[in-house]
Design a protein around this motif. Structure first.
Motif, PDB file in Angstrom:
ATOM      1  N   ALA A 116       0.855  -1.190   0.000  1.00 10.42           N
ATOM      2  CA  ALA A 116       0.000   0.000   0.000  1.00 10.42           C
ATOM      3  C   ALA A 116       0.883   1.228   0.000  1.00 10.42           C
ATOM      4  O   ALA A 116       1.833   1.311   0.771  1.00 10.42           O
ATOM      5  N   PRO A 117       0.629   2.216  -0.894  1.00 11.21           N
ATOM      6  CA  PRO A 117       1.533   3.359  -1.017  1.00 11.21           C
ATOM      7  C   PRO A 117       1.536   4.230   0.212  1.00 11.21           C
ATOM      8  O   PRO A 117       0.495   4.432   0.834  1.00 11.21           O
ATOM      9  N   PRO A 118       2.689   4.773   0.613  1.00 12.65           N
ATOM     10  CA  PRO A 118       2.747   5.697   1.748  1.00 12.65           C
ATOM     11  C   PRO A 118       2.214   7.052   1.358  1.00 12.65           C
ATOM     12  O   PRO A 118       2.109   7.395   0.185  1.00 12.65           O
ATOM     13  N   SER A 119       1.883   7.832   2.369  1.00 11.91           N
ATOM     14  CA  SER A 119       1.379   9.180   2.132  1.00 11.91           C
ATOM     15  C   SER A 119       2.496  10.115   1.749  1.00 11.91           C
ATOM     16  O   SER A 119       3.618  10.005   2.200  1.00 11.91           O
ATOM     17  N   THR A 120       2.182  11.063   0.877  1.00 10.35           N
ATOM     18  CA  THR A 120       3.113  12.157   0.604  1.00 10.35           C
ATOM     19  C   THR A 120       2.615  13.438   1.219  1.00 10.35           C
ATOM     20  O   THR A 120       3.221  14.485   1.080  1.00 10.35           O
ATOM     21  N   GLY A 121       1.458  13.374   1.934  1.00 12.07           N
ATOM     22  CA  GLY A 121       0.852  14.585   2.478  1.00 12.07           C
ATOM     23  C   GLY A 121       1.036  14.781   3.962  1.00 12.07           C
ATOM     24  O   GLY A 121       0.662  15.790   4.503  1.00 12.07           O
ATOM     25  N   ARG A 122       1.646  13.803   4.651  1.00 16.25           N
ATOM     26  CA  ARG A 122       1.814  13.939   6.094  1.00 16.25           C
ATOM     27  C   ARG A 122       3.243  13.613   6.457  1.00 16.25           C
ATOM     28  O   ARG A 122       3.742  12.528   6.196  1.00 16.25           O
ATOM     29  N   ALA A 123       3.932  14.536   7.066  1.00 15.43           N
ATOM     30  CA  ALA A 123       5.305  14.305   7.481  1.00 15.43           C
ATOM     31  C   ALA A 123       5.328  13.489   8.757  1.00 15.43           C
ATOM     32  O   ALA A 123       4.591  13.753   9.687  1.00 15.43           O
ATOM     33  N   ALA A 124       6.217  12.461   8.766  1.00 12.16           N
ATOM     34  CA  ALA A 124       6.293  11.584   9.925  1.00 12.16           C
ATOM     35  C   ALA A 124       7.281  12.120  10.945  1.00 12.16           C
ATOM     36  O   ALA A 124       8.251  11.485  11.308  1.00 12.16           O
ATOM     37  N   LEU A 125       7.062  13.342  11.390  1.00 12.38           N
ATOM     38  CA  LEU A 125       7.925  13.958  12.395  1.00 12.38           C
ATOM     39  C   LEU A 125       7.311  13.750  13.760  1.00 12.38           C
ATOM     40  O   LEU A 125       6.158  14.104  13.978  1.00 12.38           O
ATOM     41  N   PRO A 126       8.057  13.193  14.719  1.00 11.52           N
ATOM     42  CA  PRO A 126       7.465  12.857  16.009  1.00 11.52           C
ATOM     43  C   PRO A 126       6.812  14.022  16.719  1.00 11.52           C
ATOM     44  O   PRO A 126       5.834  13.850  17.404  1.00 11.52           O
ATOM     45  N   TYR A 280      13.521   5.246  21.667  1.00 14.07           N
ATOM     46  CA  TYR A 280      12.687   4.598  22.673  1.00 14.07           C
ATOM     47  C   TYR A 280      12.673   3.083  22.456  1.00 14.07           C
ATOM     48  O   TYR A 280      12.383   2.594  21.359  1.00 14.07           O
ATOM     49  N   THR A 281      12.994   2.318  23.502  1.00 13.32           N
ATOM     50  CA  THR A 281      12.967   0.852  23.438  1.00 13.32           C
ATOM     51  C   THR A 281      12.114   0.243  24.544  1.00 13.32           C
ATOM     52  O   THR A 281      11.924  -0.967  24.574  1.00 13.32           O
ATOM     53  N   GLY A 282      11.625   1.051  25.460  1.00 11.66           N
ATOM     54  CA  GLY A 282      10.811   0.559  26.565  1.00 11.66           C
ATOM     55  C   GLY A 282      10.682   1.635  27.627  1.00 11.66           C
ATOM     56  O   GLY A 282      11.160   2.762  27.453  1.00 11.66           O
ATOM     57  N   LYS A 283      10.021   1.309  28.727  1.00 14.53           N
ATOM     58  CA  LYS A 283       9.811   2.282  29.799  1.00 14.53           C
ATOM     59  C   LYS A 283      11.139   2.900  30.235  1.00 14.53           C
ATOM     60  O   LYS A 283      12.152   2.220  30.346  1.00 14.53           O
ATOM     61  N   GLY A 290      19.359  10.237  27.115  1.00 15.50           N
ATOM     62  CA  GLY A 290      19.338   9.988  25.682  1.00 15.50           C
ATOM     63  C   GLY A 290      18.199  10.729  25.013  1.00 15.50           C
ATOM     64  O   GLY A 290      17.440  11.466  25.658  1.00 15.50           O
ATOM     65  N   PRO A 291      18.055  10.523  23.693  1.00 14.51           N
ATOM     66  CA  PRO A 291      17.029  11.259  22.931  1.00 14.51           C
ATOM     67  C   PRO A 291      15.608  11.065  23.450  1.00 14.51           C
ATOM     68  O   PRO A 291      14.813  12.002  23.457  1.00 14.51           O
ATOM     69  N   ALA A 292      15.270   9.843  23.888  1.00 12.34           N
ATOM     70  CA  ALA A 292      13.910   9.606  24.369  1.00 12.34           C
ATOM     71  C   ALA A 292      13.629  10.396  25.646  1.00 12.34           C
ATOM     72  O   ALA A 292      12.530  10.942  25.839  1.00 12.34           O
ATOM     73  N   VAL A 293      14.615  10.479  26.529  1.00 12.44           N
ATOM     74  CA  VAL A 293      14.452  11.243  27.764  1.00 12.44           C
ATOM     75  C   VAL A 293      14.363  12.735  27.454  1.00 12.44           C
ATOM     76  O   VAL A 293      13.541  13.458  28.046  1.00 12.44           O
ATOM     77  N   ASP A 294      15.192  13.196  26.520  1.00 13.82           N
ATOM     78  CA  ASP A 294      15.130  14.612  26.128  1.00 13.82           C
ATOM     79  C   ASP A 294      13.763  14.952  25.542  1.00 13.82           C
ATOM     80  O   ASP A 294      13.209  16.026  25.815  1.00 13.82           O
ATOM     81  N   ARG A 295      13.217  14.044  24.733  1.00  7.88           N
ATOM     82  CA  ARG A 295      11.900  14.284  24.160  1.00  7.88           C
ATOM     83  C   ARG A 295      10.833  14.320  25.252  1.00  7.88           C
ATOM     84  O   ARG A 295       9.927  15.150  25.222  1.00  7.88           O
ATOM     85  N   LEU A 296      10.934  13.417  26.216  1.00  3.83           N
ATOM     86  CA  LEU A 296       9.999  13.404  27.339  1.00  3.83           C
ATOM     87  C   LEU A 296      10.015  14.745  28.066  1.00  3.83           C
ATOM     88  O   LEU A 296       8.955  15.343  28.324  1.00  3.83           O
ATOM     89  N   ALA A 297      11.207  15.241  28.387  1.00  5.57           N
ATOM     90  CA  ALA A 297      11.319  16.512  29.104  1.00  5.57           C
ATOM     91  C   ALA A 297      10.754  17.660  28.280  1.00  5.57           C
ATOM     92  O   ALA A 297      10.079  18.554  28.811  1.00  5.57           O
ATOM     93  N   ALA A 298      11.011  17.639  26.965  1.00  3.84           N
ATOM     94  CA  ALA A 298      10.519  18.706  26.090  1.00  3.84           C
ATOM     95  C   ALA A 298       8.999  18.685  26.002  1.00  3.84           C
ATOM     96  O   ALA A 298       8.344  19.734  26.039  1.00  3.84           O
ATOM     97  N   GLN A 299       8.401  17.501  25.893  1.00  5.25           N
ATOM     98  CA  GLN A 299       6.947  17.415  25.795  1.00  5.25           C
ATOM     99  C   GLN A 299       6.273  17.814  27.106  1.00  5.25           C
ATOM    100  O   GLN A 299       5.228  18.470  27.096  1.00  5.25           O
ATOM    101  N   LEU A 300       6.850  17.418  28.217  1.00  5.21           N
ATOM    102  CA  LEU A 300       6.280  17.830  29.502  1.00  5.21           C
ATOM    103  C   LEU A 300       6.345  19.342  29.660  1.00  5.21           C
ATOM    104  O   LEU A 300       5.386  19.973  30.147  1.00  5.21           O
ATOM    105  N   ALA A 301       7.462  19.941  29.243  1.00  5.66           N
ATOM    106  CA  ALA A 301       7.577  21.403  29.309  1.00  5.66           C
ATOM    107  C   ALA A 301       6.540  22.056  28.409  1.00  5.66           C
ATOM    108  O   ALA A 301       5.902  23.049  28.778  1.00  5.66           O
TER     109      ALA A 301
END
Length: 364
Positions: A116-126, A280-283, A290-301
């Motif tokens: 099934a073709p992927p979308s070209t209209g939505r960027a997969a940016l977290p 991210y690999t688990g809780k 690391g990047p997952a922890v930095d993202r967590l802190a950024a989203q909480l902020a």
């Protein structure tokens, strides 16, 4: 409404844009000519979850005085959101297949064999904000903005037997439908696990037997496995849920079914996609960085209306306390540990671009 907008957003431009965009979409979905307080508050609840703790309560308390430069900023954001909504409406009028029921021939012409073709209209940016003003396309389906799901009226209620007969027997068909909602491509057969295909495109699978209560809380579509009294299996994607009925999407159509009928075929297990933070690999555990922890802190902020930390962080008592406070606000177990469900709710609260569960639709 300007003081109310400031109450919800505390004058933060990013929060103003998110709120006004969602409020305008809500007005459009309800065919309202203006955004009233009720629509604004409903939009704010969807975007932010609750009033910021440092802002006055909604009922009757004095609104903090906005600085003189704040009103032009709010007005400009509202004007920007209005323009975006207008463009979305124009795009939808031009789209001849507004319900996403593209022909099988068109899908065959546009997709590689077996995929099934992927979308070209939505960027997969977290952390990409929800682009609710622009439809995206994937797998021959037109993806409507989450705020306009109510425009996709399902067919009349079906009984369990007829619904089961209409559902595809192969799980791959359901995953193609799910992938279309997310704007990614998955195999149209069983040649590859859809979770592995999703992982290559920035998504992770979440499996649970938590039933409708957890699906309501997560607020996202899910793949269900249905079984009849003889044990035969069929598969569908749950895209809508109200207190009394559900909407299942099978191939190119949406079918409403009373919950009393659905529970004759389904016993609570489901699988869904979510956008995991990088690395991210688990809780996340104490002392981890690391990047997952930095993202967590950024989203909480971001959820708290604060600036991003801007530097690497690690899981410590302070970050765990912030996670616990967020979990309390979202109705989760406040253990201070960030796992898949906590991240999914953070994604929803901070406007990460993910499909949303339809919670109401027009009366038939």
């Amino acid at each position: 409404l300007m003081p109310r907008i400031h109450q919800w957003t505390r004058g933060v431009p990013r929060r103003i844009n998110l709120l006004c965009d969602r409020a305008l979409l809500g007005a459009y979905a309800e065919s309202a000519q203006v955004v009233n307080r009720e629509i604004l508050d409903k939009a704010a609840a969807e975007v932010f979850g609750s009033m910021p703790s440092s802002a006055p309560a909604p009922s009757g308390r004095t609104t903090p005085r906005m600085p003189r430069w704040g009103w032009p900023l709010v007005a400009g954001s509202v004007l920007f959101g209005t323009t975006a909504l207008t463009l979305a409406v124009v795009d939808r009028v031009r789209e001849p297949d507004a319900l996403g029921l593209a022909s099988a021939e068109a899908r065959r012409m546009s997709a590689p064999a077996g995929v099934a073709p992927p979308s070209t209209g939505r960027a997969a940016l977290p952390l990409a904000p929800a682009s609710a003003a622009r439809p995206a396309t994937a797998a021959g389906l037109t993806l409507m903005p989450s705020g306009l799901w109510g425009q996709l009226t399902p067919q009349a209620d079906a009984d369990a037997a007829s619904l089961f007969d209409a559902s595809p027997r192969d799980e791959a068909s359901a995953w193609v439908t799910m992938a279309a909602l997310w704007g990614i491509g998955v195999p149209t057969d069983a040649s590859e696990d859809p979770c592995e295909a999703g992982a290559r495109q920035g998504l992770q699978c979440y499996r649970s037997s938590g039933g409708l209560a957890l699906i309501r809380q997560l607020g996202r579509p899910a793949v269900l496995t249905l079984r009849d009294e003889t044990g035969r299996a069929a598969h569908a994607v749950l895209t809508g849920l109200t207190p009394r009925s559900a909407v299942l999407r099978m191939g190119g159509r949406a079918q409403s079914i009373p919950l009393s009928e659905l529970t004759e075929l389904w016993h609570g297990d489901f699988t869904t996609f979510w956008r995991a933070p990088p690395g991210y690999t688990g809780k996340l555990s104490s002392g981890q960085s690391g990047p997952a922890v930095d993202r967590l802190a950024a989203q909480l902020a971001s959820w708290r209306g604060e600036p991003s930390p801007g530097q690497p962080v690690k899981v410590d008592d302070r970050l765990a306390a912030r996670v616990s406070a967020f979990q309390v606000a979202q109705g989760l177990k406040p253990d201070g540990v960030a796992g898949a469900v906590t991240f999914m709710q953070l994604n929803r609260a901070t406007g990460v671009d993910e499909p949303r569960l339809q919670t109401e639709w027009a009366a038939r």
